[in-house]
Design a protein around this motif. Structure first.
Motif, short mmCIF file in Angstrom:
data_model
loop_
_atom_site.label_atom_id
_atom_site.label_comp_id
_atom_site.label_asym_id
_atom_site.label_seq_id
_atom_site.Cartn_x
_atom_site.Cartn_y
_atom_site.Cartn_z
N GLY A 140 0.81 -1.21 0.00
CA GLY A 140 0.00 0.00 0.00
C GLY A 140 0.85 1.26 0.00
O GLY A 140 1.97 1.27 0.52
N PRO A 141 0.35 2.35 -0.59
CA PRO A 141 1.11 3.62 -0.61
C PRO A 141 1.32 4.15 0.81
O PRO A 141 0.44 4.06 1.65
CB PRO A 141 0.20 4.55 -1.42
CG PRO A 141 -0.75 3.66 -2.14
CD PRO A 141 -0.94 2.47 -1.28
N GLU A 142 2.50 4.69 1.05
CA GLU A 142 2.81 5.31 2.33
C GLU A 142 3.20 6.76 2.09
O GLU A 142 4.00 7.06 1.20
CB GLU A 142 3.96 4.57 3.02
CG GLU A 142 3.61 3.13 3.40
CD GLU A 142 4.75 2.43 4.13
OE1 GLU A 142 5.82 3.07 4.27
OE2 GLU A 142 4.58 1.28 4.54
N TYR A 143 2.63 7.66 2.89
CA TYR A 143 2.88 9.09 2.73
C TYR A 143 3.58 9.65 3.97
O TYR A 143 3.18 9.36 5.10
CB TYR A 143 1.57 9.84 2.50
CG TYR A 143 0.84 9.41 1.25
CD1 TYR A 143 1.10 10.00 0.02
CD2 TYR A 143 -0.09 8.37 1.30
CE1 TYR A 143 0.44 9.59 -1.13
CE2 TYR A 143 -0.76 7.96 0.15
CZ TYR A 143 -0.48 8.57 -1.06
OH TYR A 143 -1.13 8.16 -2.19
N THR A 144 4.60 10.44 3.74
CA THR A 144 5.31 11.10 4.84
C THR A 144 5.53 12.56 4.49
O THR A 144 5.71 12.91 3.31
CB THR A 144 6.67 10.43 5.11
OG1 THR A 144 7.45 10.43 3.90
CG2 THR A 144 6.48 9.01 5.62
N LEU A 145 5.50 13.41 5.50
CA LEU A 145 5.77 14.83 5.30
C LEU A 145 7.27 15.06 5.46
O LEU A 145 7.84 14.85 6.53
CB LEU A 145 5.00 15.66 6.33
CG LEU A 145 5.18 17.18 6.23
CD1 LEU A 145 4.65 17.70 4.90
CD2 LEU A 145 4.48 17.88 7.40
N GLU A 146 7.91 15.46 4.38
CA GLU A 146 9.36 15.64 4.38
C GLU A 146 9.79 16.99 4.95
O GLU A 146 10.92 17.14 5.40
CB GLU A 146 9.90 15.50 2.94
CG GLU A 146 9.67 14.12 2.33
CD GLU A 146 10.50 13.04 3.02
OE1 GLU A 146 11.74 13.12 2.97
OE2 GLU A 146 9.91 12.14 3.63
N GLY B 187 6.59 0.32 -1.84
CA GLY B 187 7.75 -0.56 -1.82
C GLY B 187 9.03 0.25 -1.94
O GLY B 187 9.25 1.21 -1.19
N ALA B 188 9.87 -0.09 -2.91
CA ALA B 188 11.14 0.60 -3.10
C ALA B 188 11.01 1.83 -3.98
O ALA B 188 11.98 2.57 -4.14
CB ALA B 188 12.16 -0.36 -3.72
N HIS B 189 9.85 2.06 -4.53
CA HIS B 189 9.64 3.21 -5.43
C HIS B 189 9.04 4.36 -4.66
O HIS B 189 8.13 4.17 -3.84
CB HIS B 189 8.73 2.82 -6.59
CG HIS B 189 9.24 1.67 -7.41
ND1 HIS B 189 10.28 1.79 -8.30
CD2 HIS B 189 8.86 0.36 -7.43
CE1 HIS B 189 10.51 0.61 -8.86
NE2 HIS B 189 9.67 -0.27 -8.35
N ALA B 190 9.53 5.57 -4.94
CA ALA B 190 9.03 6.75 -4.22
C ALA B 190 9.14 7.98 -5.10
O ALA B 190 9.97 8.05 -6.01
CB ALA B 190 9.80 6.95 -2.92
#
Length: 309
Positions: A121-127, A145-148
């Motif tokens: 599943g997609p994971e979102y983080t505030l950078e 996964g390994a793609h972002a």
């Protein structure tokens, strides 16, 4: 011969020594039934539109921009000053109060793609976030996964949407053979149907509870505007129509009232948005009066909360 929307918009922007910015942001569907999405930015406004050809999409997005500029108070010649179909609002994912199946919520599309092909599943983080309070820029990261992908925008949700869009398009391009049977319209319809079910359940189980932590000060209003808004609320007659009262209060606050209609089971939903604001002030109900009442309740409670701080 009537001028095209592109020509009219270009001539209008010349008066400000500016030019509208056009961008083809997406292409979906098989080659013989391709749908193109164009985005246009002008005078701080951004709208998008889709059509069966790039030329038609560009003309349509120019027409929507002219209507948006007219609503913002600019002098736009007829017939382009007439209200146009509203561009889809950016949102987390399709929901009863945010988006219909005709829009492109890339967070929803990415989630559907991952579920369909058993991807993580997609994971979102505030950078991070930069800039002053009135011109904040947020940077969000979307990973599968390994793609972002990383993108920036003026709101957290918009940044997440842009990052999701970039990652979704990358996966579709690189997994074209594996995902050739993935139909975006069907995926959005599925996401919208589930969101509608959650919305109906939430409305049935919980009373209206505005987020008091987001007071009017979060929308960069001057103290004088807030005072005028509070006065307008007090002056509103108890017997006044909610829509009329909302127009008066929004005008005092310097906000614009925008109305949208969303298709839904059991009848269309009415969406009212107070703009400009960041994050967006959006309220949804079955009727215009009910949506206006929701907005008035929020404004009344948040301004009262601000006065007690």
């Amino acid at each position: 011969m009537m001028k095209t929307p592109i020509t009219v918009l270009q001539e209008l922007m010349v008066k400000f020594s500016e030019s509208p910015e056009y961008e083809c942001v997406a292409q979906s569907g098989p080659q013989h039934l391709a749908v193109f999405e164009y985005r246009c930015a002008a005078r701080g406004h951004v709208v998008s539109a889709t059509a069966r050809s790039k030329k038609e999409a560009k003309q349509e997005v120019a027409r929507l921009m002219l209507a948006r500029l007219a609503a913002a108070g600019l002098s736009v010649p007829p017939p382009y000053a007439a209200p146009a179909a509203a561009a889809p609002l950016a949102c987390d994912e399709p929901s009863a109060g945010a988006v219909g199946t005709g829009s492109r919520s890339y967070k929803a599309l990415l989630k559907e793609l991952c579920q369909e092909y058993n991807l993580p599943g997609p994971e979102y983080t505030l950078e991070g976030d930069t800039g002053p309070a009135h011109a904040r820029r947020f940077t969000a990261r979307c990973a599968v996964g390994a793609h972002a992908r990383i993108a920036s925008a003026t709101t957290k949700k918009a940044a997440q949407q842009l990052a999701a869009q970039q990652l979704y398009q990358y996966l579709r391009e690189n997994l074209a053979r594996l995902t050739e049977d993935f139909v975006e319209e069907d995926a959005l319809a599925r996401a919208h149907e589930r969101a509608m079910e959650r919305y109906v359940e939430a409305r049935a189980d919980a009373p209206h509870r505005p987020d008091l932590g987001q007071c009017v000060a979060d929308y960069h209003l001057e103290e004088e505007q807030v005072s005028l808004g509070a006065d307008a609320l007090e002056a509103a007659s108890p017997d006044a129509e909610p829509e009329t009262a909302l127009q008066a209060v929004a005008g005092a606050l310097g906000l614009r009232v925008e109305w949208h209609s969303l298709p839904a089971e059991g009848g269309a939903l009415t969406l009212v948005r107070l703009a400009p604001s960041s994050p967006p002030l959006v309220f949804c109900a079955r009727t215009r009066d009910a949506a206006a009442a929701e907005a008035l309740t929020y404004l009344r409670l948040t301004m009262k909360f601000k006065g007690q701080k």
